[in-house]
Design a protein around this motif. Structure first.
Motif, short mmCIF file in Angstrom:
data_model
loop_
_atom_site.label_atom_id
_atom_site.label_comp_id
_atom_site.label_asym_id
_atom_site.label_seq_id
_atom_site.Cartn_x
_atom_site.Cartn_y
_atom_site.Cartn_z
N VAL A 165 -11.60 1.23 -17.16
CA VAL A 165 -10.72 0.08 -17.39
C VAL A 165 -9.32 0.56 -17.72
CG1 VAL A 165 -10.37 -1.98 -18.81
CG2 VAL A 165 -12.69 -1.21 -18.28
N GLY A 166 -8.32 -0.01 -17.02
CA GLY A 166 -6.93 0.32 -17.28
C GLY A 166 -6.30 -0.62 -18.29
N GLU A 167 -5.09 -0.29 -18.72
CA GLU A 167 -4.33 -1.13 -19.65
C GLU A 167 -3.69 -2.29 -18.89
OE1 GLU A 167 -4.07 -0.76 -22.99
OE2 GLU A 167 -5.52 0.87 -22.80
N PRO A 168 -3.48 -3.44 -19.55
CA PRO A 168 -2.81 -4.56 -18.88
C PRO A 168 -1.37 -4.18 -18.50
CG PRO A 168 -3.89 -5.30 -20.89
CD PRO A 168 -3.95 -3.80 -20.89
N ALA A 169 -0.93 -4.65 -17.35
CA ALA A 169 0.44 -4.40 -16.89
C ALA A 169 1.41 -5.20 -17.74
CB ALA A 169 0.59 -4.79 -15.42
N SER A 170 2.52 -4.58 -18.13
CA SER A 170 3.52 -5.28 -18.94
C SER A 170 4.57 -5.96 -18.08
CB SER A 170 4.19 -4.29 -19.90
OG SER A 170 4.78 -3.23 -19.18
N SER A 171 4.67 -5.54 -16.82
CA SER A 171 5.59 -6.16 -15.87
C SER A 171 4.93 -6.09 -14.49
CB SER A 171 6.93 -5.42 -15.87
OG SER A 171 6.75 -4.07 -15.52
N PRO A 172 5.47 -6.84 -13.51
CA PRO A 172 4.85 -6.79 -12.17
C PRO A 172 4.81 -5.35 -11.64
CG PRO A 172 6.48 -8.54 -12.27
CD PRO A 172 6.62 -7.73 -13.54
N LEU A 173 3.68 -5.00 -11.02
CA LEU A 173 3.51 -3.66 -10.46
C LEU A 173 3.06 -3.79 -9.02
CD1 LEU A 173 3.31 -0.57 -10.84
CD2 LEU A 173 0.96 -0.92 -11.64
N ASP A 174 3.91 -3.35 -8.09
CA ASP A 174 3.57 -3.39 -6.66
C ASP A 174 2.76 -2.14 -6.31
OD1 ASP A 174 4.86 -5.79 -6.20
OD2 ASP A 174 6.77 -4.82 -5.78
N LEU A 175 1.60 -2.35 -5.72
CA LEU A 175 0.74 -1.27 -5.27
C LEU A 175 0.78 -1.26 -3.75
CD1 LEU A 175 -2.29 -2.03 -7.62
CD2 LEU A 175 -0.42 -0.41 -8.01
N ALA A 176 1.47 -0.26 -3.19
CA ALA A 176 1.63 -0.18 -1.74
C ALA A 176 1.42 1.26 -1.30
CB ALA A 176 3.02 -0.66 -1.33
N GLY A 177 0.51 1.45 -0.36
CA GLY A 177 0.24 2.79 0.14
C GLY A 177 -1.15 3.25 -0.23
N PRO A 178 -1.40 4.56 -0.03
CA PRO A 178 -2.75 5.09 -0.22
C PRO A 178 -3.18 5.09 -1.69
CG PRO A 178 -1.24 6.86 0.33
CD PRO A 178 -0.47 5.58 0.46
N ALA A 179 -4.47 4.84 -1.91
CA ALA A 179 -5.09 4.93 -3.23
C ALA A 179 -6.18 5.98 -3.15
CB ALA A 179 -5.68 3.58 -3.64
N LEU A 180 -6.13 6.96 -4.05
CA LEU A 180 -7.07 8.07 -4.04
C LEU A 180 -7.68 8.26 -5.42
CD1 LEU A 180 -4.73 10.62 -2.22
CD2 LEU A 180 -6.61 9.36 -1.18
N ILE A 181 -8.96 8.58 -5.46
CA ILE A 181 -9.61 8.96 -6.71
C ILE A 181 -9.76 10.48 -6.65
CG2 ILE A 181 -11.64 8.73 -8.18
CD1 ILE A 181 -12.20 6.06 -6.72
N HIS A 182 -9.14 11.17 -7.60
CA HIS A 182 -9.19 12.64 -7.69
C HIS A 182 -10.13 13.04 -8.82
CE1 HIS A 182 -5.73 13.57 -5.08
NE2 HIS A 182 -5.22 12.46 -5.54
N GLY A 183 -10.54 14.30 -8.81
CA GLY A 183 -11.28 14.87 -9.94
C GLY A 183 -12.75 14.51 -9.96
N LEU A 184 -13.32 14.23 -8.81
CA LEU A 184 -14.75 13.89 -8.79
C LEU A 184 -15.63 15.10 -9.02
CD1 LEU A 184 -14.75 11.35 -5.83
CD2 LEU A 184 -14.84 10.86 -8.28
#
Length: 156
Positions: free
Chosen positions: A38-57
């Motif tokens: 679980v992440g922390e709530p965003a304090s301002s708008p956050l645009d998520l554009a582009g690749p999303a990767l999970i590292h450290g598996l």
């Protein structure tokens, strides 16, 4: 932290042919085979554009890993942003695909990890068995290291 497919696989209650269309009922399933970060709530708008990767598996052993990324509103309602799956092993990175969304203030990201999501993805039959035609074996368990620089992290 451990992700296991358990004797009772995690069931997808959404439409496997339209994986992003969901009413949020698969988020945070009360199931032994689901780990939620679980992440922390965003304090301002956050645009998520582009690749999303999970590292450290790290080395998760032989099996499958299913990851779902969620936009969770303050009232608990949610929208799935991305879902990906991979056969594990010595894989250190899982690509969730390209994102194109805005996280509104007060919303947070949640990442669900599981070792199954039937029937959308076939249940892995266990270590050393072919995932397509192998007979079911004992449940597999994947151990994830948490915290620090080597634990799982989401790159957006």
């Amino acid at each position: 932290m451990a992700v296991t497919d358990a004797p009772d696989p995690v069931r997808a209650v959404d439409d496997p042919f339209c994986p992003l269309a969901s009413d949020g009922t698969t988020r945070g399933l009360d199931h032994a085979g689901v780990v939620t970060l679980v992440g922390e709530p965003a304090s301002s708008p956050l645009d998520l554009a582009g690749p999303a990767l999970i590292h450290g598996l790290g080395d998760l052993g032989d099996g499958m890993l299913v990851a779902s990324l969620w936009d969770v509103a303050p009232d608990g309602s949610s929208d799935r942003i991305a879902t990906a799956t991979c056969l594990t092993g010595s894989r250190d990175v899982l690509a969730l695909g390209d994102l194109g969304t805005r996280l509104r203030p007060g919303h947070r990201l949640e990442l669900d990890l599981s070792a199954s999501r039937a029937p959308a993805y076939p249940v892995h039959p266990g270590p050393g068995r072919d995932p397509w035609d192998g007979e079911a074996g004992p449940p597999s368990t994947h151990r994830l290291r948490t915290g620090g620089e080597r634990g799982p992290r989401l790159e957006l």
